[in-house]
Write a protein that holds these residues in place. Structure first.
Motif, PDB file in Angstrom:
ATOM      1  N   ASP A   1     -50.683 -47.699  -0.777  1.00 33.91           N
ATOM      2  CA  ASP A   1     -50.270 -46.519  -0.539  1.00 33.91           C
ATOM      3  C   ASP A   1     -50.134 -45.664  -1.489  1.00 33.91           C
ATOM      4  OD1 ASP A   1     -48.168 -47.843  -1.636  1.00 33.91           O
ATOM      5  OD2 ASP A   1     -46.503 -47.407  -0.182  1.00 33.91           O
ATOM      6  N   ARG A   2     -50.167 -45.962  -2.855  1.00 42.36           N
ATOM      7  CA  ARG A   2     -50.239 -45.173  -4.179  1.00 42.36           C
ATOM      8  C   ARG A   2     -51.690 -44.916  -4.534  1.00 42.36           C
ATOM      9  NH1 ARG A   2     -45.126 -44.631  -6.448  1.00 42.36           N
ATOM     10  NH2 ARG A   2     -43.662 -46.208  -5.646  1.00 42.36           N
ATOM     11  N   VAL A   3     -52.736 -45.184  -3.745  1.00 44.85           N
ATOM     12  CA  VAL A   3     -53.956 -44.788  -4.117  1.00 44.85           C
ATOM     13  C   VAL A   3     -54.601 -44.131  -2.828  1.00 44.85           C
ATOM     14  CG1 VAL A   3     -56.393 -45.756  -4.568  1.00 44.85           C
ATOM     15  CG2 VAL A   3     -54.249 -47.014  -5.528  1.00 44.85           C
ATOM     16  N   SER A   4     -55.049 -42.790  -3.090  1.00 42.61           N
ATOM     17  CA  SER A   4     -55.670 -41.979  -2.235  1.00 42.61           C
ATOM     18  C   SER A   4     -57.375 -41.820  -2.531  1.00 42.61           C
ATOM     19  CB  SER A   4     -55.008 -40.553  -1.987  1.00 42.61           C
ATOM     20  OG  SER A   4     -55.479 -39.619  -1.240  1.00 42.61           O
ATOM     21  N   ILE A   5     -58.092 -41.973  -1.601  1.00 44.46           N
ATOM     22  CA  ILE A   5     -59.481 -41.549  -1.686  1.00 44.46           C
ATOM     23  C   ILE A   5     -60.076 -40.688  -0.335  1.00 44.46           C
ATOM     24  CG2 ILE A   5     -61.649 -42.585  -1.530  1.00 44.46           C
ATOM     25  CD1 ILE A   5     -60.649 -45.052  -3.077  1.00 44.46           C
ATOM     26  N   LYS A   6     -60.363 -39.635  -0.855  1.00 41.59           N
ATOM     27  CA  LYS A   6     -61.031 -38.597   0.222  1.00 41.59           C
ATOM     28  C   LYS A   6     -62.397 -38.565  -0.251  1.00 41.59           C
ATOM     29  CE  LYS A   6     -58.144 -35.127  -0.950  1.00 41.59           C
ATOM     30  NZ  LYS A   6     -57.399 -35.761  -2.086  1.00 41.59           N
ATOM     31  N   ALA A   7     -63.061 -37.933   0.615  1.00 43.31           N
ATOM     32  CA  ALA A   7     -64.490 -37.585   0.602  1.00 43.31           C
ATOM     33  C   ALA A   7     -64.738 -36.110   1.167  1.00 43.31           C
ATOM     34  CB  ALA A   7     -65.520 -38.420   1.153  1.00 43.31           C
ATOM     35  N   THR A   8     -65.599 -35.445   0.753  1.00 41.19           N
ATOM     36  CA  THR A   8     -66.317 -34.224   1.299  1.00 41.19           C
ATOM     37  C   THR A   8     -67.798 -33.952   0.835  1.00 41.19           C
ATOM     38  OG1 THR A   8     -65.323 -31.783   1.469  1.00 41.19           O
ATOM     39  CG2 THR A   8     -65.349 -32.712  -0.755  1.00 41.19           C
ATOM     40  N   THR A   9     -68.295 -33.001   1.350  1.00 39.80           N
ATOM     41  CA  THR A   9     -69.585 -32.468   0.968  1.00 39.80           C
ATOM     42  C   THR A   9     -69.493 -31.116   0.698  1.00 39.80           C
ATOM     43  OG1 THR A   9     -70.245 -31.506   3.209  1.00 39.80           O
ATOM     44  CG2 THR A   9     -70.422 -33.795   2.892  1.00 39.80           C
ATOM     45  N   THR A  10     -70.621 -30.382  -0.007  1.00 35.20           N
ATOM     46  CA  THR A  10     -70.740 -29.074  -0.379  1.00 35.20           C
ATOM     47  C   THR A  10     -71.729 -28.266   0.758  1.00 35.20           C
ATOM     48  OG1 THR A  10     -72.256 -29.934  -1.814  1.00 35.20           O
ATOM     49  CG2 THR A  10     -70.299 -29.470  -2.784  1.00 35.20           C
ATOM     50  N   GLU A  11     -71.731 -28.661   1.829  1.00 33.83           N
ATOM     51  CA  GLU A  11     -72.245 -28.146   2.917  1.00 33.83           C
ATOM     52  C   GLU A  11     -74.046 -27.806   2.614  1.00 33.83           C
ATOM     53  OE1 GLU A  11     -71.201 -27.586   5.934  1.00 33.83           O
ATOM     54  OE2 GLU A  11     -68.990 -28.310   5.588  1.00 33.83           O
ATOM     55  N   ARG A  12     -74.284 -28.801   1.943  1.00 37.46           N
ATOM     56  CA  ARG A  12     -75.831 -28.840   1.440  1.00 37.46           C
ATOM     57  C   ARG A  12     -76.017 -27.771   0.245  1.00 37.46           C
ATOM     58  NH1 ARG A  12     -78.374 -32.561   4.374  1.00 37.46           N
ATOM     59  NH2 ARG A  12     -77.693 -33.362   6.233  1.00 37.46           N
ATOM     60  N   LEU A  13     -74.992 -27.479  -0.126  1.00 35.96           N
ATOM     61  CA  LEU A  13     -75.315 -26.584  -1.319  1.00 35.96           C
ATOM     62  C   LEU A  13     -75.183 -27.261  -2.720  1.00 35.96           C
ATOM     63  CD1 LEU A  13     -72.934 -23.637  -0.062  1.00 35.96           C
ATOM     64  CD2 LEU A  13     -75.316 -23.691   0.063  1.00 35.96           C
ATOM     65  N   GLY A  14     -75.932 -26.620  -3.617  1.00 40.33           N
ATOM     66  CA  GLY A  14     -75.880 -27.296  -5.231  1.00 40.33           C
ATOM     67  C   GLY A  14     -76.461 -28.496  -5.199  1.00 40.33           C
ATOM     68  N   PHE A  15     -76.210 -29.407  -6.451  1.00 43.41           N
ATOM     69  CA  PHE A  15     -76.863 -30.490  -6.718  1.00 43.41           C
ATOM     70  C   PHE A  15     -76.317 -31.682  -5.556  1.00 43.41           C
ATOM     71  CE2 PHE A  15     -73.133 -30.620  -9.483  1.00 43.41           C
ATOM     72  CZ  PHE A  15     -72.887 -31.947  -9.335  1.00 43.41           C
ATOM     73  N   THR A  16     -75.175 -31.653  -5.432  1.00 44.18           N
ATOM     74  CA  THR A  16     -74.704 -32.757  -4.485  1.00 44.18           C
ATOM     75  C   THR A  16     -75.275 -32.444  -3.055  1.00 44.18           C
ATOM     76  OG1 THR A  16     -72.581 -31.456  -3.807  1.00 44.18           O
ATOM     77  CG2 THR A  16     -72.443 -33.210  -5.755  1.00 44.18           C
ATOM     78  N   GLY A  17     -75.375 -31.255  -2.640  1.00 45.58           N
ATOM     79  CA  GLY A  17     -76.032 -30.955  -1.249  1.00 45.58           C
ATOM     80  C   GLY A  17     -77.346 -31.211  -1.260  1.00 45.58           C
ATOM     81  N   ARG A  18     -78.037 -31.146  -2.489  1.00 45.40           N
ATOM     82  CA  ARG A  18     -79.447 -31.567  -2.518  1.00 45.40           C
ATOM     83  C   ARG A  18     -79.786 -32.822  -2.702  1.00 45.40           C
ATOM     84  NH1 ARG A  18     -79.562 -26.879  -5.361  1.00 45.40           N
ATOM     85  NH2 ARG A  18     -79.635 -27.996  -7.334  1.00 45.40           N
ATOM     86  N   GLY A  19     -78.553 -33.751  -2.534  1.00 47.29           N
ATOM     87  CA  GLY A  19     -78.668 -35.312  -3.107  1.00 47.29           C
ATOM     88  C   GLY A  19     -79.204 -35.689  -4.358  1.00 47.29           C
ATOM     89  N   GLU A  20     -79.040 -34.658  -5.421  1.00 51.16           N
ATOM     90  CA  GLU A  20     -79.466 -35.055  -6.621  1.00 51.16           C
ATOM     91  C   GLU A  20     -78.374 -36.041  -7.280  1.00 51.16           C
ATOM     92  OE1 GLU A  20     -80.220 -31.233  -8.289  1.00 51.16           O
ATOM     93  OE2 GLU A  20     -82.053 -30.771  -6.867  1.00 51.16           O
ATOM     94  N   GLY A  21     -77.125 -35.910  -6.813  1.00 52.17           N
ATOM     95  CA  GLY A  21     -76.079 -36.387  -7.801  1.00 52.17           C
ATOM     96  C   GLY A  21     -74.783 -36.640  -7.160  1.00 52.17           C
ATOM     97  N   ILE A  22     -73.677 -37.047  -7.513  1.00 54.31           N
ATOM     98  CA  ILE A  22     -72.256 -37.442  -7.010  1.00 54.31           C
ATOM     99  C   ILE A  22     -71.328 -36.866  -7.827  1.00 54.31           C
ATOM    100  CG2 ILE A  22     -70.711 -38.825  -6.055  1.00 54.31           C
ATOM    101  CD1 ILE A  22     -72.847 -40.644  -5.155  1.00 54.31           C
TER     102      ILE A  22
END
Length: 374
Positions: free
Chosen positions: A341-362
């Protein structure tokens, strides 16, 4: 303010500390990242009215004292507390002396001020606290009116304390130095003590001492990016995740643990992950990033710090983080000694914008909150 005679603080740290039950004498046991005796030393050394500090140590404890205090002035004590104080007095140069038990690590400056002010009128002064609990002896209640708990530092005009020691009957042991001055007819003033001065005697007292430490809260952030490439394993948040690509980097390229490591290092202003684990150093090629995170946690612990909470956000289109979130929380919690309960992990996308949106990196960003002794 009227100038007062010079003052020496004499810290008595020559006992065995056996009742505390540790591997070391209790005066060298750690509280809030420092040996017990180091807290007391810092309080006196930092007080403007104290000109010198002398620490009385047990025979053979020179190495322990040097490790705990560095090159401070020490005197080897005797077989009893009275003998140890007497040997310390022989090394004192101030016209006034404050005698303090090393087992009382936290010394408020206000108490030192009150003790020294009382010495303007009295030959000795000691801090006391009124007894709040009901007392019994052999099952019968003892009236507590007029009773008080005696603390240290006790203050003395140095000549008076030396005379009290010189005139004390051989073989008779005093429970404190003020008792000796009073027995020879000297005046002893009582001043208000402080609960911060409670003594560390038994194993449970260490937890109570930790709780008395004044702390500050610090937060810092971390950010990291790694490229996705075919043929690499994908490590995220300390967990191996099945995916057609993995993150590329000199270590295992766990972008989540790297961001967390930088956040933790930031809370103690200790640089970044590259400072401690340069990518140019071949020993870190393919290294498990868990050791980077634990290194940062160790640096915080060495300062007496405590990690309170970590928050990690992973930014990617794929893989889906949700199915692996709980495994990541468990792994990071285990690495940092935190409940989940002292460790929070979340995830989001960039709506397919930029290098993360193109699947080039994380990418990953993290925030860590810690508490540190002031």
């Amino acid at each position: 303010m009227t100038d007062r005679p010079s003052t020496t603080a004499l810290i008595v740290a020559a006992g065995s500390g056996s009742r505390a039950g540790g591997a070391l004498p209790k005066q060298y046991a750690m509280v809030a990242g420092k040996p017990l005796v180091a807290h007391a030393y810092a309080a006196f050394a930092g007080h403007p009215a104290v000109g010198e500090v002398v620490v009385v140590i047990a025979p053979g404890a020179e190495a322990l004292a040097a490790a705990a205090l560095g090159g401070v002035r020490t005197v080897v004590g005797g077989a009893t507390r009275r003998e140890s104080v007497a040997r310390g007095l022989a090394a004192v140069s101030g016209a006034r002396v404050l005698v303090h038990d090393a087992a009382r690590p936290f010394v408020p400056a206000a108490v030192i001020d009150r003790v020294l002010a009382a010495l303007d009128e009295a030959e000795a002064a000691m801090p006391v606290l009124a007894v709040a609990d009901t007392l019994v002896r052999d099952g019968a209640v003892v009236p507590r009116d007029g009773l008080a708990r005696v603390q240290t530092p006790q203050g003395f005009r140095t000549d008076s304390l030396r005379a009290a020691h010189a005139g004390w009957p051989a073989g008779d042991e005093a429970t404190d130095d003020a008792q000796m001055v009073r027995r020879l007819g000297g005046s002893v003033a009582l001043v208000q003590g402080d609960a911060m001065l409670d003594k560390v005697t038994h194993p449970d007292d260490f937890a109570a001492a930790e709780a008395r430490v004044t702390r500050e809260t610090r937060s810092a952030s971390g950010f990291d990016v790694h490229r996705l490439e075919a043929g690499e394993e994908l490590w995220l948040g300390g967990v191996l995740i099945p995916h057609d690509k993995g993150l590329s980097g000199h270590s295992d390229a766990d972008v989540g643990l790297h961001a967390l490591t930088d956040a933790l290092l930031g809370t103690i202003a200790a640089g970044d992950i590259g400072t401690h684990f340069p990518p140019s150093d071949p020993q870190w090629k393919g290294a498990d990033s868990a050791q980077f995170l634990q290194h940062a946690a160790t640096l915080i612990a060495d300062k007496g710090g405590r990690i309170d909470f970590v928050d990690l956000t992973l930014i990617c289109e794929a893989p889906k983080i949700g199915p692996h979130r709980e495994a990541m929380r468990a792994r990071i919690g285990a690495l940092l000694g935190l409940s989940e309960d002292r460790v929070s992990i979340k995830a989001t996308t960039t709506e397919r914008l930029g290098f993360t949106g193109r699947g080039e990196g994380i990418a990953a960003q993290a925030v860590a909150t810690v508490s540190l002794p002031r």
